[in-house]
Design a protein around this motif. Structure first.
Motif, short mmCIF file in Angstrom:
data_model
loop_
_atom_site.label_atom_id
_atom_site.label_comp_id
_atom_site.label_asym_id
_atom_site.label_seq_id
_atom_site.Cartn_x
_atom_site.Cartn_y
_atom_site.Cartn_z
N LEU A 107 32.08 37.32 34.83
CA LEU A 107 32.40 38.23 33.78
C LEU A 107 31.61 38.20 32.49
O LEU A 107 31.60 39.44 31.86
N ASN A 108 30.90 37.34 32.19
CA ASN A 108 29.87 37.46 31.07
C ASN A 108 28.51 37.79 31.34
O ASN A 108 27.66 37.79 30.87
N SER A 109 28.36 38.19 32.79
CA SER A 109 27.01 38.69 33.44
C SER A 109 26.89 40.06 33.64
O SER A 109 28.23 40.95 33.70
N SER A 110 25.86 40.40 34.06
CA SER A 110 25.71 42.00 34.56
C SER A 110 25.98 42.18 35.93
O SER A 110 26.07 43.33 36.70
N ASP A 111 26.61 40.97 36.52
CA ASP A 111 27.11 40.94 37.94
C ASP A 111 28.47 41.14 38.14
O ASP A 111 29.12 41.07 39.34
N ALA A 112 29.16 41.30 37.05
CA ALA A 112 30.77 41.65 37.29
C ALA A 112 30.94 42.80 38.02
O ALA A 112 30.55 43.84 37.98
N PRO A 113 32.17 42.58 39.05
CA PRO A 113 32.56 43.78 39.74
C PRO A 113 33.21 44.51 38.86
O PRO A 113 33.59 44.68 37.57
N ASP A 114 33.60 45.91 39.50
CA ASP A 114 34.41 46.98 38.72
C ASP A 114 36.12 46.52 38.92
O ASP A 114 36.75 46.99 38.01
N LEU A 115 36.16 45.87 39.83
CA LEU A 115 37.88 45.50 40.19
C LEU A 115 37.53 44.34 41.15
O LEU A 115 37.15 44.24 41.92
N MET A 116 38.64 43.44 40.38
CA MET A 116 38.63 42.05 41.15
C MET A 116 39.97 41.54 41.18
O MET A 116 40.99 41.60 40.29
N GLU A 117 40.18 40.71 42.41
CA GLU A 117 41.78 40.07 42.17
C GLU A 117 41.59 38.83 41.58
O GLU A 117 40.39 38.09 41.59
N GLY A 169 56.99 30.87 42.07
CA GLY A 169 56.77 32.21 42.37
C GLY A 169 56.66 33.18 41.20
O GLY A 169 56.92 32.71 40.33
N SER A 170 56.33 34.47 41.40
CA SER A 170 55.89 35.41 40.47
C SER A 170 55.41 36.72 41.09
O SER A 170 55.47 36.82 42.27
N GLY A 171 55.16 37.52 39.98
CA GLY A 171 54.26 38.61 40.68
C GLY A 171 52.81 38.04 41.24
O GLY A 171 52.61 36.94 40.95
N GLY A 172 52.22 38.90 42.24
CA GLY A 172 51.15 38.29 42.80
C GLY A 172 49.89 38.11 42.18
O GLY A 172 50.02 38.58 40.85
N ASN A 173 48.71 37.79 42.54
CA ASN A 173 47.78 37.73 41.84
C ASN A 173 47.44 39.25 41.39
O ASN A 173 47.81 40.26 41.93
N LEU A 174 46.57 39.30 40.41
CA LEU A 174 46.18 40.63 39.89
C LEU A 174 45.08 41.34 40.25
O LEU A 174 44.03 40.60 40.59
N TRP A 175 45.07 42.60 40.16
CA TRP A 175 43.75 43.33 39.96
C TRP A 175 43.67 43.47 38.62
O TRP A 175 44.32 43.90 37.66
N VAL A 176 42.35 42.96 38.21
CA VAL A 176 41.80 42.90 36.83
C VAL A 176 40.56 43.73 36.70
O VAL A 176 39.77 43.85 37.71
N VAL A 177 40.18 44.49 35.67
CA VAL A 177 39.01 45.32 35.29
C VAL A 177 38.32 44.59 34.33
O VAL A 177 38.71 44.43 33.32
N PRO A 178 37.27 44.06 34.81
CA PRO A 178 36.36 43.37 33.89
C PRO A 178 35.82 44.14 32.61
O PRO A 178 35.73 45.49 33.02
N LYS A 179 35.55 43.61 31.44
CA LYS A 179 35.48 44.43 30.23
C LYS A 179 34.07 45.21 30.61
O LYS A 179 34.01 46.14 30.16
N GLY A 180 32.90 44.65 31.35
CA GLY A 180 31.93 45.00 31.58
C GLY A 180 31.83 46.12 32.92
O GLY A 180 30.72 46.49 33.19
N ALA A 181 32.96 46.49 33.51
CA ALA A 181 33.03 47.24 34.69
C ALA A 181 32.28 48.58 34.35
O ALA A 181 32.52 49.10 33.52
N LYS A 182 31.32 48.96 35.30
CA LYS A 182 30.89 50.31 35.34
C LYS A 182 31.67 51.30 35.74
O LYS A 182 31.22 52.55 35.37
N ASN A 183 32.42 51.26 36.25
CA ASN A 183 33.23 52.50 36.94
C ASN A 183 34.88 52.09 36.91
O ASN A 183 35.46 51.87 38.06
N LYS A 184 35.18 52.03 35.57
CA LYS A 184 36.76 51.64 35.60
C LYS A 184 37.80 52.72 36.11
O LYS A 184 38.60 52.43 36.56
N ASP A 185 37.27 54.22 36.05
CA ASP A 185 38.27 55.09 36.43
C ASP A 185 38.45 54.91 38.20
O ASP A 185 39.46 55.31 38.54
N LEU A 186 37.35 54.50 38.95
CA LEU A 186 37.43 54.26 40.30
C LEU A 186 38.21 53.14 40.41
O LEU A 186 39.22 53.24 41.17
#
Length: 424
Positions: free
Chosen positions: A81-91, A307-324
């Motif tokens: 997440l500190n690199s340019s390889d961060a995805p737009d959406l990640m579990e 138990g809890s809510g499930g794993n999260l969809w997170v949007v990296p700060k550097g994601a290039k397509n946040k709206d998608l």
């Protein structure tokens, strides 16, 4: 930790979509998606369908999907997440030591505005939402939205009905009946518990034993720092001593020290171990792969379980397509995908109850509702501090091998916890 499954097969899905971006330079033509759910798990199946739905509603864009392993993301997320390889959406794993830690470092996008605008805050119940929001210290339960779960999860006892019948053992209704069942299996040279010391299962057995002697205030002190945590209190001491006793009694296999979560699941699937205490994330896979009759029950004589809510969809700060990314999250919370998730053995957060028709899936959801009504979700033992997962794995392995006594085990946990837990 949580909730884990075997790494899915690597692959790339190409599909079409459209959308804007508010994070970095992008033509809005690609959504880079990472997750680590097995293709035949409930979540894997539901998200594959979400991909198709996304394709149908977003013509013109390529979606690049990369399947990752839980441990892989756990160990490399901060670097990626500190690199340019961060995805737009990640579990990503939920909790203070994981999503909270990344949010505190400024590596995740604040989703608060989208949660309100798109109604995620209305669809996700308060108990499940606990792991979506984090304060400025990275502590869950209040603050800004940094992740969105589209399923919930909890632990339960999976048992092989055929093996229980073979040895004329009734389904346990109490804790004493559970231990009596395990004694009978040991007498018949059958190792009763599928477990794994090299990853999460072993420590979760121990935490559940402690939870059976604990209450909500104990959990809040440990997980949310709303009080002092003493690892030599009655609950933790009972958990460590009982776990060590179970090792001596042969409830766990000697080879479980180096086993991983996948090994534990496969041991149950192959009929080698008649009992597995683990999470709902296995449910869909067992429905798909088990060749024997099996069932589940909540840990007996305990109001609390992991138990809890499930794993999260997170949007990296550097994601290039946040709206998608936001659009994809929205689709996973739609009735269509939620109902599918429920019927495939998941615990949906926004399904139509009448649409869940599979009998085992109904039982899974009924048990979750039972836990919710009694405020029984107690999170996971590795959540309070960053790096605690590795401490728990290492120290619990020592209990299994006999290289550590319960008192020394609890000393080690106390030292690590006190060193890094925030002062509240």
């Amino acid at each position: 930790m949580t909730a884990l499954v075997a790494a899915a097969l690597s692959g790339t899905l190409l599909l079409t979509a459209c959308g804007g971006s508010d994070g970095g330079s992008s033509d809005g033509k690609t959504l880079k998606l990472w997750h680590y759910e097995a293709p035949n798990s409930a979540m894997g199946q539901a998200w594959n369908e979400a991909v198709k739905e996304f394709e149908a509603t977003h013509p013109g864009v390529k979606v690049e999907f990369e399947a990752k392993g839980f441990e892989q993301i756990q160990k490399t997320a901060q670097m990626v997440l500190n690199s340019s390889d961060a995805p737009d959406l990640m579990e990503y794993n939920k909790g203070n030591a994981t999503a909270g830690h990344l949010s505190q470092q400024g590596l995740l996008t604040d989703l608060s505005a989208e949660a309100t605008k798109r109604g995620w805050d209305k669809k996700i119940s308060a108990g499940v939402r606990t792991t979506s929001v984090y304060d400025t210290d990275g502590v869950m339960g209040s603050g800004k939205w940094y992740g969105v779960p589209d399923y919930a999860e909890y632990t339960m006892v999976y048992f092989n009905k055929d093996l229980f019948a073979k040895y004329k053992i009734p389904e346990p209704k109490t804790f004493d009946e559970l231990t009596a069942a395990m004694d009978t299996f040991v007498e018949n040279k059958v190792t009763p518990l599928a477990s794994a010391g090299a990853e999460y299962p072993a420590q979760q057995y121990l935490y559940q034993l402690a939870l059976s002697k604990a209450d909500r205030a104990w959990v809040d002190a440990y997980e949310l720092y709303k009080g002092k945590t003493d690892f030599h209190d009655a609950a933790w001491t009972y958990g460590a001593e009982t776990f060590a006793d179970w090792v001596k009694k042969g409830y766990f296999g000697k080879d479980s020290t180096s086993a991983k979560a996948e090994d534990a699941g496969v041991s149950f699937l192959q009929g080698k171990s008649p009992i597995l205490f683990s999470g709902s994330w296995w449910y869909g896979r067992f429905q798909d792969e088990a060749k024997f009759d099996w069932g589940t029950f909540l840990w007996p004589d305990s109001n609390l379980t992991l138990g809890s809510g499930g794993n999260l969809w997170v949007v990296p700060k550097g994601a290039k397509n946040k709206d998608l990314a936001y659009d994809f999250i929205d689709i996973t919370l739609s009735k269509k995908i939620q109902n599918l998730l429920g019927n495939k053995g998941g615990v949906p957060v926004a399904a139509d109850a009448s649409a869940i028709t599979d009998p085992r899936s109904k039982t899974l959801i009924d048990h979750f509702n039972t836990l919710s009504r009694r405020d029984g979700l107690a999170f996971y033992p590795d959540w309070p501090i960053a790096g605690f997962y590795d401490v728990l794995v290492s120290e619990t392995q020592k209990l299994i091998t006999g290289n550590q006594k319960p008192d020394g085990y609890l000393d080690a946990l106390q030292q690590a916890y006190d060193k890094d837990a925030p002062k509240r």
